[in-house]
Design a protein around this motif. Structure first.
Motif, short mmCIF file in Angstrom:
data_model
loop_
_atom_site.label_atom_id
_atom_site.label_comp_id
_atom_site.label_asym_id
_atom_site.label_seq_id
_atom_site.Cartn_x
_atom_site.Cartn_y
_atom_site.Cartn_z
N MET A 181 -1.57 15.30 47.38
CA MET A 181 -1.45 16.52 47.32
C MET A 181 -0.36 17.06 47.71
N THR A 182 0.73 17.91 47.20
CA THR A 182 1.90 18.18 47.92
C THR A 182 1.57 19.41 48.05
N LEU A 183 1.61 20.01 49.46
CA LEU A 183 1.53 21.27 50.10
C LEU A 183 2.73 22.18 49.96
N LEU A 184 2.57 23.18 49.13
CA LEU A 184 3.74 24.29 49.18
C LEU A 184 3.73 25.19 50.49
N TYR A 185 4.95 25.14 51.00
CA TYR A 185 5.07 26.19 52.24
C TYR A 185 5.48 27.41 51.67
N THR B 186 -9.64 25.58 48.52
CA THR B 186 -11.07 24.92 48.38
C THR B 186 -10.75 23.42 48.81
N THR B 187 -9.71 22.67 47.97
CA THR B 187 -9.45 21.61 48.05
C THR B 187 -8.84 21.08 49.75
N LEU B 188 -8.43 22.13 50.31
CA LEU B 188 -7.96 21.84 51.61
C LEU B 188 -9.04 22.15 52.96
N GLY B 189 -10.21 22.39 52.18
CA GLY B 189 -11.42 22.70 53.13
C GLY B 189 -11.62 24.18 53.48
N ILE B 190 -10.91 25.02 53.08
CA ILE B 190 -11.08 26.45 53.44
C ILE B 190 -12.01 27.08 52.59
#
Length: 160
Positions: free
Chosen positions: A1-5, A15-19
């Protein structure tokens, strides 16, 4: 997954990031070398900057402040705040800062902010913000549209 800053993250991405649960506003970034202290982990003061950066964006996006436009913006001041450091962070870690209103009164509101990295909660900040008139002489009421947004988007409740 590419995380957009520096771009708001939707609930599915959070949710995918565990939040859990997803926050009304969340944005990602990466730890920089300049944010480290002599122990080679993120300096405690840096967390406050991260929280502030998202808090300013939150007040702009939610319509609390129109900064930098005009002289009629309310002054937004922190009345109180409690930070809890849960786990240290190090160089090059991706992280997500979250923000959401939990409750509000006529001229003040409570925010819950969190920092997540690798699906782990790293720090929290609970604070109360007060709106003042532009000249700072008296309180400034939260606009009705902002109150509605606090309820509908954040799930906040008025308290008196």
């Amino acid at each position: 997954m590419t995380l957009l800053y520096h771009t708001p993250l939707d609930a599915a991405t959070q949710t995918t990031l565990g939040i859990a649960p997803p926050a009304p506003l969340a944005m990602a970034d990466r730890v920089r070398f300049s944010e480290l202290d002599a122990l080679n982990h993120v300096n405690n003061a840096v967390y406050m900057s991260w929280f502030e950066r998202l808090r300013v964006r939150y007040t702009q996006d939610w319509g609390v402040s129109r900064y930098p436009d005009g002289d009629n913006n309310p002054r937004i001041v922190i009345r109180s705040g409690t930070i809890h450091y849960k786990q240290e962070m190090r160089m090059d870690e991706d992280y997500v800062v979250t923000c959401g209103c939990t409750a509000f009164r006529t001229t003040s509101f409570s925010l819950a902010q969190q920092i997540w990295s690798g699906g782990t909660l790293r720090a929290t900040l609970d604070c109360v913000l007060v709106l003042l008139q532009p000249d700072g002489t008296e309180r400034y009421p939260i606009p009705p549209g902002v109150r509605t947004r606090f309820i509908k988007i954040d799930g906040a409740e008025p308290y008196d």
